[in-house]
Design a protein around this motif. Structure first.
Motif, PDB file in Angstrom:
ATOM      1  N   VAL A  45     -41.773  15.056  15.667  1.00  0.00           N
ATOM      2  CA  VAL A  45     -41.403  14.951  16.959  1.00  0.00           C
ATOM      3  C   VAL A  45     -41.004  16.175  17.678  1.00  0.00           C
ATOM      4  N   SER A 101     -47.068  13.040  11.746  1.00  0.00           N
ATOM      5  CA  SER A 101     -46.211  11.934  12.304  1.00  0.00           C
ATOM      6  C   SER A 101     -46.709  10.609  11.660  1.00  0.00           C
ATOM      7  N   THR A 108     -40.113  12.544  10.282  1.00  0.00           N
ATOM      8  CA  THR A 108     -40.704  11.854  11.690  1.00  0.00           C
ATOM      9  C   THR A 108     -39.597  12.702  12.599  1.00  0.00           C
ATOM     10  N   ARG A 109     -38.655  13.043  12.415  1.00  0.00           N
ATOM     11  CA  ARG A 109     -37.909  13.686  13.390  1.00  0.00           C
ATOM     12  C   ARG A 109     -38.521  15.176  13.417  1.00  0.00           C
TER      13      ARG A 109
END
Length: 291
Positions: A274, A261, A270-271
């Motif tokens: 997460v 991240s 980034t997704r």
């Protein structure tokens, strides 16, 4: 992937038995704990069984806070008084001798005879029989507890396996995005240079592109994520307790997801990072219950 038997630390078992001497009930409940932590609630008359029960737990369980309770209610018949016929005969013979010597003596009433010392006796319980039945009941309850832990452990293993597959999917997704990410970063750098109407020395430009590529390169993190996933799968296939090792691997997975991240330069990675952290946290919560 072959999964060995996984045991949860959360379970409950209760068994009881009614016999001529009374009723016995055994309850065992366990919750997650880092080590094996047994607690016993036994009646004073059966307190001697605690070392036996403790050893049985030690042989069958390795982790968990385990509360064991044993209840005993003696049957009314076992506590009913009985007439000591031998003592009563002795007293009757003595009274007959007195009656010969003192014919006018008033004979005692039946109640007075029963009140004489030693005439009435309470039936005593056989402690060996009660201990044997209580031990058998405890082993039966322990068997039920272990079976329950195994059934719940199988469900936990299934859930973890599903999440591991999802982690692998996210890792594969990030890998497929890497060439596109690097190309986009290169194009954005060249565009900024063109907008600024700045020309860099070719060597300097190449160095800048290498720096951008290094910042966006997460191959090492992805490799470690895959390695940790493989190790989790391997641990699930091992016999014996595995909860502590799995908990450690969840920490390592989370560390790599955080690094991924922090190195993310586009929204897609980034997704993915997460989503990885969500999957890892879901596994970690369940692994807290694995023996």
């Amino acid at each position: 992937m072959v999964i060995a038997q996984v045991h949860s630390m959360t379970a409950f078992a209760r068994v009881e038995q009614v016999a001529t001497f009374g009723s016995l009930q055994v309850e065992i409940r366990s919750v997650n704990q880092r080590y094996l932590e047994p607690h016993f609630r036994l009646p004073d008359t059966l307190r001697a069984l605690e070392p036996v029960f403790r050893e049985s737990l030690r042989q069958r369980l390795t982790r968990g806070k385990v509360e064991c309770s044993l209840r005993f209610e003696a049957a009314e018949a076992s506590q009913a008084p009985a007439v000591n016929m031998q003592r009563l005969t002795e007293i009757a013979d003595a009274l007959a001798a007195v009656q010969k010597q003192v014919p006018d003596a008033v004979p005692p009433t039946t109640l007075e005879l029963l009140n004489q010392p030693g005439v009435m006796a309470t039936q005593h319980l056989d402690p060996e029989t009660i201990h044997a039945v209580a031990t058998q009941l405890f082993e039966q309850a322990l068997d039920e507890l272990v079976d329950t832990r195994a059934r719940e452990g199988a469900k936990l293993a299934e859930m973890i396996t599903t999440r591991l597959e999802a982690v692998n999917e996210q890792v594969a997704k990030v890998r497929s995005l890497l060439p596109h990410i690097l190309e986009r970063q290169r194009a954005q750098l060249l565009e900024r240079l063109h907008t600024a109407r700045t020309e860099l020395d070719p060597q300097r430009l190449e160095a800048e592109l290498v720096l951008v590529a290094q910042k966006a390169d997460v191959d090492e993190e992805l490799d470690r994520l895959s390695a940790h996933v493989d190790e989790v799968s391997r641990q699930l296939g091992q016999k014996g307790p595995k909860g502590r090792r799995l908990d450690f691997l969840m920490q390592e997975l989370n560390r790599e997801a955080n690094t991924l991240s922090s190195k993310s330069v586009v929204a897609e990675t980034t997704r993915c990072a997460v989503e990885l952290k969500v999957l890892i946290e879901q596994m970690r919560e369940q692994i807290q219950n694995i023996e």
